[in-house]
Scaffold this active site. Structure first.
Site, PDB file in Angstrom:
ATOM      1  N   ASP A  31      33.644  34.543  53.413  1.00  0.00           N
ATOM      2  CA  ASP A  31      32.898  33.966  54.542  1.00  0.00           C
ATOM      3  C   ASP A  31      33.449  32.562  54.789  1.00  0.00           C
ATOM      4  O   ASP A  31      34.462  32.165  54.187  1.00  0.00           O
ATOM      5  CB  ASP A  31      31.382  34.005  54.295  1.00  0.00           C
ATOM      6  CG  ASP A  31      30.908  32.975  53.276  1.00  0.00           C
ATOM      7  OD1 ASP A  31      31.758  32.303  52.635  1.00  0.00           O
ATOM      8  OD2 ASP A  31      29.679  32.847  53.104  1.00  0.00           O
ATOM      9  N   HIS A  32      32.771  31.821  55.655  1.00  0.00           N
ATOM     10  CA  HIS A  32      33.253  30.474  55.996  1.00  0.00           C
ATOM     11  C   HIS A  32      33.322  29.564  54.776  1.00  0.00           C
ATOM     12  O   HIS A  32      34.214  28.733  54.669  1.00  0.00           O
ATOM     13  CB  HIS A  32      32.350  29.863  57.074  1.00  0.00           C
ATOM     14  CG  HIS A  32      30.898  29.878  56.713  1.00  0.00           C
ATOM     15  ND1 HIS A  32      30.164  31.049  56.650  1.00  0.00           N
ATOM     16  CD2 HIS A  32      30.032  28.881  56.375  1.00  0.00           C
ATOM     17  CE1 HIS A  32      28.911  30.762  56.320  1.00  0.00           C
ATOM     18  NE2 HIS A  32      28.810  29.462  56.139  1.00  0.00           N
ATOM     19  N   CYS A  71      32.812  33.544  48.586  1.00  0.00           N
ATOM     20  CA  CYS A  71      31.870  32.877  49.495  1.00  0.00           C
ATOM     21  C   CYS A  71      31.550  31.522  48.865  1.00  0.00           C
ATOM     22  O   CYS A  71      32.288  31.071  47.989  1.00  0.00           O
ATOM     23  CB  CYS A  71      30.635  33.743  49.776  1.00  0.00           C
ATOM     24  SG  CYS A  71      29.517  34.039  48.400  1.00  0.00           S
ATOM     25  N   GLY A  72      30.505  30.873  49.295  1.00  0.00           N
ATOM     26  CA  GLY A  72      30.209  29.536  48.766  1.00  0.00           C
ATOM     27  C   GLY A  72      29.945  29.583  47.271  1.00  0.00           C
ATOM     28  O   GLY A  72      30.524  28.819  46.492  1.00  0.00           O
ATOM     29  N   THR A  73      29.075  30.488  46.865  1.00  0.00           N
ATOM     30  CA  THR A  73      28.735  30.620  45.446  1.00  0.00           C
ATOM     31  C   THR A  73      29.405  31.823  44.792  1.00  0.00           C
ATOM     32  O   THR A  73      29.428  31.912  43.558  1.00  0.00           O
ATOM     33  CB  THR A  73      27.219  30.832  45.296  1.00  0.00           C
ATOM     34  OG1 THR A  73      26.864  32.024  46.031  1.00  0.00           O
ATOM     35  CG2 THR A  73      26.428  29.648  45.819  1.00  0.00           C
ATOM     36  N   GLY A  74      29.836  32.770  45.585  1.00  0.00           N
ATOM     37  CA  GLY A  74      30.321  34.057  45.070  1.00  0.00           C
ATOM     38  C   GLY A  74      29.200  35.052  44.855  1.00  0.00           C
ATOM     39  O   GLY A  74      29.446  36.237  44.619  1.00  0.00           O
ATOM     40  N   ILE A  75      27.974  34.578  44.954  1.00  0.00           N
ATOM     41  CA  ILE A  75      26.822  35.429  44.609  1.00  0.00           C
ATOM     42  C   ILE A  75      26.532  36.439  45.727  1.00  0.00           C
ATOM     43  O   ILE A  75      26.464  37.646  45.489  1.00  0.00           O
ATOM     44  CB  ILE A  75      25.575  34.572  44.298  1.00  0.00           C
ATOM     45  CG1 ILE A  75      25.829  33.702  43.065  1.00  0.00           C
ATOM     46  CG2 ILE A  75      24.358  35.479  44.058  1.00  0.00           C
ATOM     47  CD1 ILE A  75      24.757  32.651  42.818  1.00  0.00           C
ATOM     48  N   GLY A  76      26.339  35.933  46.940  1.00  0.00           N
ATOM     49  CA  GLY A  76      25.969  36.833  48.037  1.00  0.00           C
ATOM     50  C   GLY A  76      27.009  37.920  48.262  1.00  0.00           C
ATOM     51  O   GLY A  76      26.676  39.104  48.447  1.00  0.00           O
ATOM     52  N   HIS A 120      36.488  45.386  29.687  1.00  0.00           N
ATOM     53  CA  HIS A 120      35.259  46.114  29.345  1.00  0.00           C
ATOM     54  C   HIS A 120      34.670  46.900  30.512  1.00  0.00           C
ATOM     55  O   HIS A 120      34.137  47.978  30.313  1.00  0.00           O
ATOM     56  CB  HIS A 120      34.183  45.140  28.838  1.00  0.00           C
ATOM     57  CG  HIS A 120      34.505  44.519  27.523  1.00  0.00           C
ATOM     58  ND1 HIS A 120      33.531  44.106  26.642  1.00  0.00           N
ATOM     59  CD2 HIS A 120      35.690  44.225  26.927  1.00  0.00           C
ATOM     60  CE1 HIS A 120      34.102  43.589  25.558  1.00  0.00           C
ATOM     61  NE2 HIS A 120      35.418  43.643  25.713  1.00  0.00           N
ATOM     62  N   ARG A 170      34.062  53.734  24.398  1.00  0.00           N
ATOM     63  CA  ARG A 170      32.716  53.179  24.630  1.00  0.00           C
ATOM     64  C   ARG A 170      32.617  52.490  25.989  1.00  0.00           C
ATOM     65  O   ARG A 170      31.576  52.538  26.643  1.00  0.00           O
ATOM     66  CB  ARG A 170      32.296  52.239  23.494  1.00  0.00           C
ATOM     67  CG  ARG A 170      33.040  50.919  23.430  1.00  0.00           C
ATOM     68  CD  ARG A 170      32.608  50.133  22.184  1.00  0.00           C
ATOM     69  NE  ARG A 170      33.058  48.757  22.191  1.00  0.00           N
ATOM     70  CZ  ARG A 170      34.311  48.375  21.933  1.00  0.00           C
ATOM     71  NH1 ARG A 170      35.252  49.260  21.680  1.00  0.00           N
ATOM     72  NH2 ARG A 170      34.634  47.093  21.934  1.00  0.00           N
ATOM     73  N   HIS A 171      33.714  51.906  26.419  1.00  0.00           N
ATOM     74  CA  HIS A 171      33.689  51.241  27.728  1.00  0.00           C
ATOM     75  C   HIS A 171      33.737  52.269  28.857  1.00  0.00           C
ATOM     76  O   HIS A 171      33.053  52.117  29.876  1.00  0.00           O
ATOM     77  CB  HIS A 171      34.830  50.238  27.842  1.00  0.00           C
ATOM     78  CG  HIS A 171      34.678  49.085  26.904  1.00  0.00           C
ATOM     79  ND1 HIS A 171      33.508  48.367  26.804  1.00  0.00           N
ATOM     80  CD2 HIS A 171      35.531  48.542  25.995  1.00  0.00           C
ATOM     81  CE1 HIS A 171      33.648  47.418  25.893  1.00  0.00           C
ATOM     82  NE2 HIS A 171      34.865  47.509  25.378  1.00  0.00           N
TER      83      HIS A 171
HETATM   84  C1  RB5 Z   1      26.852  30.186  53.126  1.00  0.00           C
HETATM   85  O1  RB5 Z   1      26.282  28.967  53.449  1.00  0.00           O
HETATM   86  C2  RB5 Z   1      26.468  30.591  51.715  1.00  0.00           C
HETATM   87  O2  RB5 Z   1      25.133  30.967  51.688  1.00  0.00           O
HETATM   88  C3  RB5 Z   1      27.354  31.726  51.227  1.00  0.00           C
HETATM   89  O3  RB5 Z   1      28.678  31.318  51.265  1.00  0.00           O
HETATM   90  C4  RB5 Z   1      27.114  32.187  49.814  1.00  0.00           C
HETATM   91  O4  RB5 Z   1      27.094  31.134  48.916  1.00  0.00           O
HETATM   92  C5  RB5 Z   1      25.991  33.108  49.628  1.00  0.00           C
HETATM   93  O5  RB5 Z   1      25.731  33.637  48.538  1.00  0.00           O
END
Ligand code: RB5
Length: 145
Positions: free
Chosen positions: A7-8, A64-69, A97, A132-133
């Site tokens: 993303d951005h 992405c910003g955090t990699g989480i989303g 693994h 196992r893996h």
């Molecule tokens: C965008 O502002 C931010 O929410 C996205 O890049 C990401 O971190 C979401 O998990």
């Protein structure tokens, strides 16, 4: 072929990743986004993840910003095992693994120097192929559990 999606928030780091893959002579398919204008990460995470799931690409890199989303998004696609890694130990371990087929990183969490080392570790570490893996990976998709 490596599927790329960002993303951005991840766009500037993804340009560094692309330069690095070019230097290594590794082929990739870029599913966007294509600028730092604000977009919705699920659009690009899904496109790249679907390319891995359908076999068009063997691996993927998501930012992405955090990699989480973007990692949550990718992991909703059947057959995708996206690992959020901000260190080389995790990148190697998830290949050995979990046979992770996508790497996710947060561009607001780590700098490009570490990110490129993580990319190399992820791409260069083989799956252990240990029983196992293999069993545990099968269990991830097993709806009877
Ligand atoms: C965008 O502002 C931010 O929410 C996205 O890049 C990401 O971190 C979401 O998990």
């Amino acid at each position: 072929m490596i599927a790329l999606g960002c993303d951005h928030g991840g766009y500037p780091l993804m340009q560094e990743v692309k330069k690095h893959l070019d230097q290594r002579g590794l082929a990739y398919k870029d599913f966007g986004c294509s600028s730092e204008d604000a977009v919705d990460y699920p659009v690009y995470g899904k496109k790249a993840a679907q390319a891995v799931a359908n076999g068009e690409c063997e691996r993927g890199i998501l930012i992405c910003g955090t990699g989480i989303g973007i990692s949550i998004t990718a992991n909703k696609v059947k057959g995708v095992r996206a690992a959020l890694c901000h260190d080389c130990f995790s990148a190697a371990a998830t290949r050995e693994h979990n046979d992770a087929n996508m790497l996710a990183m947060g561009a607001r969490v780590i700098g490009p120097g570490l990110a490129l080392k993580i990319v190399d570790t992820f791409l260069d570490t083989p799956f252990s192929n240990e029983e196992r893996h293999i069993r545990r990976i099968r269990m991830i998709e097993d709806e009877a559990i």
